[in-house]
Scaffold this active site. Structure first.
Site, PDB file in Angstrom:
ATOM      1  N   ASP A   1       0.739  -1.323   0.025  1.00 32.05           N
ATOM      2  CA  ASP A   1      -0.018   0.172   0.307  1.00 32.05           C
ATOM      3  C   ASP A   1       0.752   1.284   0.077  1.00 32.05           C
ATOM      4  O   ASP A   1       2.012   1.213   0.261  1.00 32.05           O
ATOM      5  CB  ASP A   1      -0.890  -0.035   1.136  1.00 32.05           C
ATOM      6  CG  ASP A   1      -1.921   1.135   1.409  1.00 32.05           C
ATOM      7  OD1 ASP A   1      -2.293   1.523   0.241  1.00 32.05           O
ATOM      8  OD2 ASP A   1      -1.908   1.814   2.480  1.00 32.05           O
TER       9      ASP A   1
ATOM     10  N   ASP B   1      -0.233   5.046   0.884  1.00 37.83           N
ATOM     11  CA  ASP B   1      -0.540   6.254   2.122  1.00 37.83           C
ATOM     12  C   ASP B   1      -0.872   5.326   3.310  1.00 37.83           C
ATOM     13  O   ASP B   1      -1.672   4.249   3.517  1.00 37.83           O
ATOM     14  CB  ASP B   1      -2.120   6.899   1.701  1.00 37.83           C
ATOM     15  CG  ASP B   1      -1.838   7.787   0.449  1.00 37.83           C
ATOM     16  OD1 ASP B   1      -1.127   8.508   0.731  1.00 37.83           O
ATOM     17  OD2 ASP B   1      -2.423   7.599  -0.619  1.00 37.83           O
TER      18      ASP B   1
END
Length: 280
Positions: free
Chosen positions: A108, A110
């Site tokens: 991922d 953020d």
């Protein structure tokens, strides 16, 4: 006397006419080999065309309808793709790997690799990106998680690294350009590559074309890996803790399980040990 002369004159005229227009010989000269081959090809082509029309009287119509269907599929993609379309035309599907045993790390962006916020500027940030979203330019101040550069460099040596973010491409692509100056990231997947389920964005690894035995996803949001929890390594969300060492722990984990037969077994053991440590 006159009749003889008349007959002789008529005979003379016939002989003269025959000399001027000689009669063609009934024996024809043999055709050249090239002309014979061309003749045979033309005959075969006509016969084949004739047989085709007999066996498929609607052949032209079928071909025409087939071309129209293909044009329609390309012009109007199906909102609910079939299995065949999901396998070969799914935008989330990644290009094939050079080796079928290559491991893939989906990570991922953020709160996992970076933390971003818009105006006003925070006290600490590493760089700024200014994407245009809905026609408006927005400032995002980005802080890199401690150990990010080392993490990308170390993991990319043994694994295929794919950033899978639920962020918009307009924003995320600019952030990735900044943190991946050495091209450690093989592929990028964005919000439009996620699946929406019950109002939540889910990252379905089964659509990516990767063997789930050799795939791991690292994400701070449990909703993201709801379809493949056995492939997930949870990570705490990052905001501004400069003492954070989560990425360093992941480097040690990935360096130690590169030859594991099934990455899900390694994930299960790693997650279990982390849980035991937190309980203690």
């Amino acid at each position: 006397m006159v009749s003889r002369i008349g007959r002789r004159s008529s005979t003379t005229k016939l002989i003269s006419k025959a000399r001027r227009c000689p009669r063609k010989s009934p024996v024809k000269s043999p055709p050249s080999p090239s002309s014979l081959v061309s003749f045979i090809r033309r005959r075969l082509a006509r016969l084949f065309s004739h047989w085709t029309r007999i066996s498929t009287p609607d052949g032209a119509r079928i071909r025409r309808e087939g071309f129209e269907l293909l044009k329609k599929l390309h012009a109007e993609p199906d909102a609910s793709p079939t299995i065949h379309r999901s396998l070969f035309q799914d935008p989330c599907r990644l290009p094939p790997l050079a080796s079928t045993r290559m491991r893939t790390v989906f990570v991922d962006l953020d709160e996992t690799l970076v933390h971003s916020q818009s105006d006003p500027p925070p006290e600490r940030f590493d760089f700024v990106v200014r994407p245009v979203i809905d026609g408006q330019r927005i400032n995002f101040y980005v802080l890199k998680r401690p150990g990010l550069d080392k993490f990308l460099e170390a993991v990319s040596k043994r694994y295929e690294v794919v950033v899978f973010t639920a962020g918009l491409k307009e924003y995320a692509s600019l952030v990735l350009d900044e943190i991946d100056r050495n091209s450690a990231i093989s592929h990028r997947l964005y919000r439009n590559d996620c699946r929406e389920m019950d109002g939540k964005l889910v990252k379905d690894l089964s659509r990516t074309g990767r063997n789930l035995r050799y795939a791991v996803i690292v994400d701070d949001n449990p909703n993201a890996y709801a379809l493949q929890p056995e492939n997930a390594v949870p990570i705490g969300p990052f905001t501004d803790n400069l003492e954070d060492d989560e990425l360093q722990r992941l480097v040690e984990f990935f360096e130690g399980c590169g030859e594991v037969e099934d990455m899900r077994d390694a994930v299960k053991q790693f997650v279990g040990e982390r849980c035991d440590t937190l309980v203690l």
